[in-house]
Design a protein around this motif. Structure first.
Motif, PDB file in Angstrom:
ATOM      1  N   ILE A  12     -12.019 -53.459  10.025  1.00 46.53           N
ATOM      2  CA  ILE A  12     -11.044 -52.720  10.807  1.00 46.53           C
ATOM      3  C   ILE A  12      -9.837 -52.352   9.954  1.00 46.53           C
ATOM      4  O   ILE A  12      -9.540 -53.000   8.953  1.00 46.53           O
ATOM      5  N   ASN A  13      -9.164 -51.289  10.360  1.00 47.07           N
ATOM      6  CA  ASN A  13      -7.943 -50.844   9.698  1.00 47.07           C
ATOM      7  C   ASN A  13      -6.749 -51.334  10.506  1.00 47.07           C
ATOM      8  O   ASN A  13      -6.659 -51.068  11.712  1.00 47.07           O
ATOM      9  N   CYS A  14      -5.859 -52.056   9.856  1.00 50.66           N
ATOM     10  CA  CYS A  14      -4.696 -52.628  10.537  1.00 50.66           C
ATOM     11  C   CYS A  14      -3.410 -52.013   9.990  1.00 50.66           C
ATOM     12  O   CYS A  14      -3.263 -51.862   8.771  1.00 50.66           O
ATOM     13  N   ARG A  15      -2.504 -51.692  10.878  1.00 50.18           N
ATOM     14  CA  ARG A  15      -1.198 -51.201  10.455  1.00 50.18           C
ATOM     15  C   ARG A  15      -0.116 -51.916  11.244  1.00 50.18           C
ATOM     16  O   ARG A  15      -0.033 -51.791  12.467  1.00 50.18           O
ATOM     17  N   SER A  16       0.686 -52.693  10.541  1.00 52.99           N
ATOM     18  CA  SER A  16       1.802 -53.356  11.203  1.00 52.99           C
ATOM     19  C   SER A  16       2.926 -52.355  11.412  1.00 52.99           C
ATOM     20  O   SER A  16       2.978 -51.302  10.769  1.00 52.99           O
ATOM     21  N   GLY A  17       3.830 -52.665  12.320  1.00 56.12           N
ATOM     22  CA  GLY A  17       4.900 -51.732  12.680  1.00 56.12           C
ATOM     23  C   GLY A  17       5.983 -51.619  11.611  1.00 56.12           C
ATOM     24  O   GLY A  17       6.273 -52.579  10.888  1.00 56.12           O
ATOM     25  N   ALA A  18       6.573 -50.447  11.506  1.00 56.70           N
ATOM     26  CA  ALA A  18       7.705 -50.244  10.600  1.00 56.70           C
ATOM     27  C   ALA A  18       8.981 -50.746  11.256  1.00 56.70           C
ATOM     28  O   ALA A  18       9.123 -50.714  12.485  1.00 56.70           O
ATOM     29  N   GLY A  19       9.896 -51.205  10.435  1.00 57.75           N
ATOM     30  CA  GLY A  19      11.185 -51.652  10.951  1.00 57.75           C
ATOM     31  C   GLY A  19      12.057 -50.469  11.339  1.00 57.75           C
ATOM     32  O   GLY A  19      11.971 -49.392  10.744  1.00 57.75           O
ATOM     33  N   GLY A  20      12.888 -50.642  12.337  1.00 61.91           N
ATOM     34  CA  GLY A  20      13.796 -49.581  12.762  1.00 61.91           C
ATOM     35  C   GLY A  20      14.951 -49.419  11.781  1.00 61.91           C
ATOM     36  O   GLY A  20      15.325 -50.346  11.058  1.00 61.91           O
ATOM     37  N   ALA A  21      15.527 -48.236  11.752  1.00 64.88           N
ATOM     38  CA  ALA A  21      16.641 -47.956  10.842  1.00 64.88           C
ATOM     39  C   ALA A  21      17.936 -48.583  11.352  1.00 64.88           C
ATOM     40  O   ALA A  21      18.163 -48.698  12.565  1.00 64.88           O
ATOM     41  N   GLY A  22      18.767 -48.993  10.402  1.00 66.21           N
ATOM     42  CA  GLY A  22      20.092 -49.467  10.767  1.00 66.21           C
ATOM     43  C   GLY A  22      20.954 -48.303  11.223  1.00 66.21           C
ATOM     44  O   GLY A  22      20.712 -47.140  10.873  1.00 66.21           O
ATOM     45  N   SER A  23      21.977 -48.588  12.009  1.00 68.65           N
ATOM     46  CA  SER A  23      22.812 -47.541  12.593  1.00 68.65           C
ATOM     47  C   SER A  23      24.081 -47.310  11.764  1.00 68.65           C
ATOM     48  O   SER A  23      24.698 -48.257  11.276  1.00 68.65           O
ATOM     49  N   VAL A  24      24.416 -46.045  11.609  1.00 67.64           N
ATOM     50  CA  VAL A  24      25.724 -45.675  11.046  1.00 67.64           C
ATOM     51  C   VAL A  24      26.602 -45.280  12.224  1.00 67.64           C
ATOM     52  O   VAL A  24      26.394 -44.223  12.848  1.00 67.64           O
ATOM     53  N   HIS A  25      27.547 -46.138  12.571  1.00 71.08           N
ATOM     54  CA  HIS A  25      28.369 -45.897  13.760  1.00 71.08           C
ATOM     55  C   HIS A  25      29.745 -46.518  13.554  1.00 71.08           C
ATOM     56  O   HIS A  25      29.885 -47.536  12.861  1.00 71.08           O
ATOM     57  N   PHE A  26      30.737 -45.896  14.171  1.00 72.70           N
ATOM     58  CA  PHE A  26      32.105 -46.405  14.069  1.00 72.70           C
ATOM     59  C   PHE A  26      32.666 -46.594  15.472  1.00 72.70           C
ATOM     60  O   PHE A  26      32.385 -45.803  16.387  1.00 72.70           O
ATOM     61  N   ARG A  27      33.428 -47.632  15.582  1.00 70.44           N
ATOM     62  CA  ARG A  27      34.035 -47.950  16.878  1.00 70.44           C
ATOM     63  C   ARG A  27      35.060 -46.878  17.230  1.00 70.44           C
ATOM     64  O   ARG A  27      35.986 -46.615  16.459  1.00 70.44           O
ATOM     65  N   ARG A  28      34.891 -46.238  18.358  1.00 72.89           N
ATOM     66  CA  ARG A  28      35.823 -45.201  18.807  1.00 72.89           C
ATOM     67  C   ARG A  28      36.191 -45.472  20.264  1.00 72.89           C
ATOM     68  O   ARG A  28      35.410 -45.235  21.178  1.00 72.89           O
TER      69      ARG A  28
END
Length: 334
Positions: A12-28
């Protein structure tokens, strides 16, 4: 059970999930017009996990699942909120399942216990949000990490049955009949010389509520270790048995020669099988008279415990179970 229901090898072919991207955000906020970075981390990608299940005895449920994909993690958000973790994919497999690389046959994992879990392919790590990169010299970082990619690989899952006793013998030696008499197993028996179509397991009750597991391995033919007949496909199941019970009919012309031929097939397949405890059952004794039995005893292999049995008339079965149990509880090989 039909032979097509027993599957002991899948790719079988297995593919684990990719990690999500970090956020670029500023407190406003209304009263904080120049708030600092508060981008959250991305979520981890889902793992591909193997889990042992003692209720399974075949890989049939995975035969048609050629592509296994775990969920990706989601991106981080402002307010230091982390992204969601990707959902893991858990593949339940029978005890005795080994995961290997298809090309090198390198062992990746082995499942031997009920409930045992092994991460076969880990999900990618989530990226760090820009909150992690602020410093006295970099108070407003406009960057974050991307998520780590998941892993995608082909893998072979191979089942080797776990049993205390493995039955070894040429076709029509009486292995299936013995298993059906001693346990609740009902092996499917073919009407041609290869006898059993698939390996079968049965739990054999012993005294004082004790029990042991017996495996009926499809009949070996001479040359099985070189790929003849069905033997090569199923010989690997014998590797997991603690005790090997050789079965030879009393009507065989040369019992010692047949025993040596069986032994040689196992040796050719895997020399380590020679270290296992060996027992010998002379089957179908109801088909010969006492004089013939006396004669054949002279040709039996030396230093191997022997039981004379008839599954049809159920003669010698208690003595056979005694010999098996004694062997299972003795560490020194015969």
């Amino acid at each position: 059970m039909a032979s097509s229901n027993f599957i002991d090898y899948v790719k079988i072919n297995c593919r684990s999930g990719a990690g999500g991207a970090g956020s670029v955000h500023f407190r406003r906020e209304k009263h904080t017009p120049k708030g600092g970075p508060d981008g959250g981390d991305g979520g981890r990608g889902g793992h591909i996990i193997l889990r042992g299940n003692s209720q399974l005895w075949t890989l049939l449920h995975l035969k048609y699942r050629k592509h296994i994909k775990a969920e990706n993690g989601t991106a981080g958000e402002g307010g230091r909120r982390s992204g969601a973790q990707g959902e893991d994919v858990i593949l339940e497999v029978p005890l005795g399942t080994i995961a290997r690389e298809p090309d090198s046959s390198k062992k990746l994992a082995e499942i031997t216990e009920d409930g045992q879990e092994i991460i076969l392919f880990a999900g990618g790590r989530g990226g760090l949000g820009n909150d992690h990169f602020k410093s006295s010299t970099q108070q407003a970082p406009y960057y974050a990490q991307t998520g780590e990619a998941g892993l995608e690989e082909w893998v072979v899952l191979e089942l080797k049955l776990l049993a205390d006793v493995g039955l070894v013998g040429f076709p029509n030696a009486g292995k299936s009949t013995l298993l059906s008499v001693l346990s609740a197993a009902r092996p499917e028996i073919a009407d041609y010389p290869f006898t059993t179509l698939v390996p079968n397991l049965g739990v054999v009750a012993y005294r004082d509520y004790k029990s042991f597991v017996m495996a009926d391995i499809p009949g070996i033919i001479e040359g099985a270790s070189q790929g003849k007949g069905l033997g090569l496909r199923f010989l690997r199941h014998i590797e997991r048995n603690s005790v090997l019970l050789f079965m030879i009919p009393a009507t065989t012309e040369d019992i010692r020669q047949e025993y040596n031929t069986l032994l040689n097939e196992l040796r050719e397949f895997n020399p380590e099988l020679m270290d296992k405890t060996r027992l010998l059952a002379i089957t179908k004794t109801d088909l010969v008279d006492n004089t013939a039995l006396t004669q054949l005893k002279k040709s039996l292999p030396k230093k191997v415990p022997v039981a004379f049995i008839s599954s049809v008339s159920q003669q010698g079965l208690d003595e056979l179970k005694d010999i098996i149990w004694q062997s299972l509880t003795t560490t020194a090989p015969v």
